[in-house]
Write a protein that holds these residues in place. Structure first.
Motif, PDB file in Angstrom:
ATOM      1  N   LEU A   1       3.752   4.482  -7.465  1.00 31.86           N
ATOM      2  CA  LEU A   1       3.362   2.987  -7.653  1.00 31.86           C
ATOM      3  C   LEU A   1       4.160   2.317  -8.624  1.00 31.86           C
ATOM      4  O   LEU A   1       4.618   1.053  -8.462  1.00 31.86           O
TER       5      LEU A   1
ATOM      6  N   GLU B   1       7.824   1.867  -7.146  1.00 36.22           N
ATOM      7  CA  GLU B   1       7.805   0.648  -5.844  1.00 36.22           C
ATOM      8  C   GLU B   1       7.676  -0.827  -6.652  1.00 36.22           C
ATOM      9  O   GLU B   1       8.150  -1.665  -6.197  1.00 36.22           O
ATOM     10  N   SER B   2       6.801  -0.816  -7.648  1.00 36.93           N
ATOM     11  CA  SER B   2       6.548  -2.058  -7.963  1.00 36.93           C
ATOM     12  C   SER B   2       7.464  -2.903  -8.979  1.00 36.93           C
ATOM     13  O   SER B   2       7.869  -3.917  -8.827  1.00 36.93           O
TER      14      SER B   2
ATOM     15  N   ILE C   1      -2.791  -2.763  -9.959  1.00 35.23           N
ATOM     16  CA  ILE C   1      -3.712  -1.837  -9.054  1.00 35.23           C
ATOM     17  C   ILE C   1      -4.727  -2.270  -8.662  1.00 35.23           C
ATOM     18  O   ILE C   1      -5.792  -2.433  -9.251  1.00 35.23           O
TER      19      ILE C   1
ATOM     20  N   SER D   1       0.732  -1.206   0.011  1.00 37.53           N
ATOM     21  CA  SER D   1      -0.267  -0.105   0.011  1.00 37.53           C
ATOM     22  C   SER D   1       0.850   1.207  -0.089  1.00 37.53           C
ATOM     23  O   SER D   1       1.967   1.253   0.623  1.00 37.53           O
ATOM     24  N   GLN D   2       0.227   2.337  -0.483  1.00 33.62           N
ATOM     25  CA  GLN D   2       1.044   3.504  -0.561  1.00 33.62           C
ATOM     26  C   GLN D   2      -0.070   4.824  -0.339  1.00 33.62           C
ATOM     27  O   GLN D   2      -1.182   4.821  -0.459  1.00 33.62           O
TER      28      GLN D   2
ATOM     29  N   LEU E   1      -7.599   2.428  -5.962  1.00 34.33           N
ATOM     30  CA  LEU E   1      -6.881   3.775  -5.763  1.00 34.33           C
ATOM     31  C   LEU E   1      -7.772   4.719  -5.347  1.00 34.33           C
ATOM     32  O   LEU E   1      -8.871   4.769  -6.031  1.00 34.33           O
TER      33      LEU E   1
ATOM     34  N   ALA F   1      -3.636   4.014  -2.247  1.00 35.38           N
ATOM     35  CA  ALA F   1      -3.731   2.898  -3.257  1.00 35.38           C
ATOM     36  C   ALA F   1      -3.031   1.745  -2.743  1.00 35.38           C
ATOM     37  O   ALA F   1      -2.384   1.600  -1.940  1.00 35.38           O
ATOM     38  N   GLN F   2      -3.541   0.564  -3.290  1.00 32.28           N
ATOM     39  CA  GLN F   2      -2.996  -0.767  -2.929  1.00 32.28           C
ATOM     40  C   GLN F   2      -2.820  -1.301  -4.219  1.00 32.28           C
ATOM     41  O   GLN F   2      -3.509  -1.333  -5.336  1.00 32.28           O
ATOM     42  N   VAL F   3      -1.614  -2.042  -4.314  1.00 31.75           N
ATOM     43  CA  VAL F   3      -1.024  -2.716  -5.597  1.00 31.75           C
ATOM     44  C   VAL F   3      -0.920  -4.458  -5.352  1.00 31.75           C
ATOM     45  O   VAL F   3      -0.263  -4.612  -4.087  1.00 31.75           O
TER      46      VAL F   3
END
Length: 259
Positions: A73, A76-77, A52, A27-28, A55, A41-43
């Motif tokens: 995102l 980080e991914s 994603i 999460s970010q 968002l 957001a969560q990925v």
């Protein structure tokens, strides 16, 4: 000034993600200041791809918030080993415009239908002619052959990057794989993404034994239609209700540099 970091509450992030599976998602948040978030957001992490999951911008003006969050995102991914970032958006939405500006390109579309249980009364699950079963390694060539025949070139390109696993179910006739399905259950709900070509057997005939397996286990069954199953429009309008509008599928590819 906007600040990018992990979940808004660091202690919560450190406490929850290791317990719930930070290897499967992260999460970010985008912070306006130390006490106010602009977006979350969560990925989800899927093999060599990231997706994603959701968002959530907090505010009406997202033109500056979402691009900054999408960039983070993506970074980080990539740092977590993903080769691309996937998402979906309605073509006429502001989100679609912003993700396109962030470097995403369209590779397909999807639409979700809710299957009417009345359309699939209890039916034999083990008809010799139409039996859905779990695949094994020996089915891989047949699955790959069907995928190459039915997936569009743009979808095949993405799937080569994501490195997807075997489908959850396959249907074989005369030893040949004729249909595949991915099944994702969430409590009492399940989402099914089938793939098969129109042929002598009708779509309802093919789907009925699969849904006969699922309805005893789940109270609500959704079918995910994609551009590769566009021919199902007429059939789905008879046996299902639209659960979502059509969304475009988008991907952002990452560049890998090696020394």
């Amino acid at each position: 000034m906007l600040i990018l970091r992990g979940f808004a509450h660091l202690v919560t992030s450190v406490g929850l993600e290791p317990l719930l599976g930070s290897s499967a998602w992260f999460s970010q948040s985008l912070m306006r200041n130390a006490h106010s978030a602009a977006a979350y957001a969560q990925v989800g992490l899927e093999s060599r791809a990231a997706r994603i999951n959701w968002l959530l911008p907090l505010g009406e003006d997202t033109s500056h918030v979402i691009p900054a969050l999408l960039d983070n995102l993506s970074l980080e991914s990539a740092l977590r080993g993903s080769h691309c970032l996937l998402t979906a958006a309605h073509a006429d939405s502001d989100l679609f415009r912003l993700v396109r500006q962030a470097g995403f390109c369209v590779y397909g579309w999807q639409r979700v239908w809710q299957i009417s249980r009345e359309s699939f009364p209890d039916a034999p699950q083990d008809s010799p002619a139409l039996r859905w079963s779990k695949p094994d390694a020996q089915d891989t060539p047949g699955i790959s052959r069907l995928s190459r025949q039915l997936f569009s070139p743009s979808v095949q390109t993405v799937k080569k990057i994501t490195g997807e696993k075997l489908p959850d179910y396959i249907l074989k006739t005369n030893g040949e794989v004729k249909a595949i399905a991915r099944v994702n259950g969430y409590g009492s709900k399940v989402m099914v993404t089938p793939l098969f070509a129109p042929g002598p057997l009708g779509a309802i005939q093919i789907l009925q034994p699969l849904f006969a397996r699922l309805f005893p286990l789940y109270s609500i069954v959704y079918l995910v239609q994609t551009g590769d199953t566009a021919a199902l429009d007429e059939t789905l309008s008879e046996i299902a209700d639209p659960a979502s509008e059509r969304e475009d599928l988008l991907v952002k590819h990452f560049t890998s540099m090696q020394k």
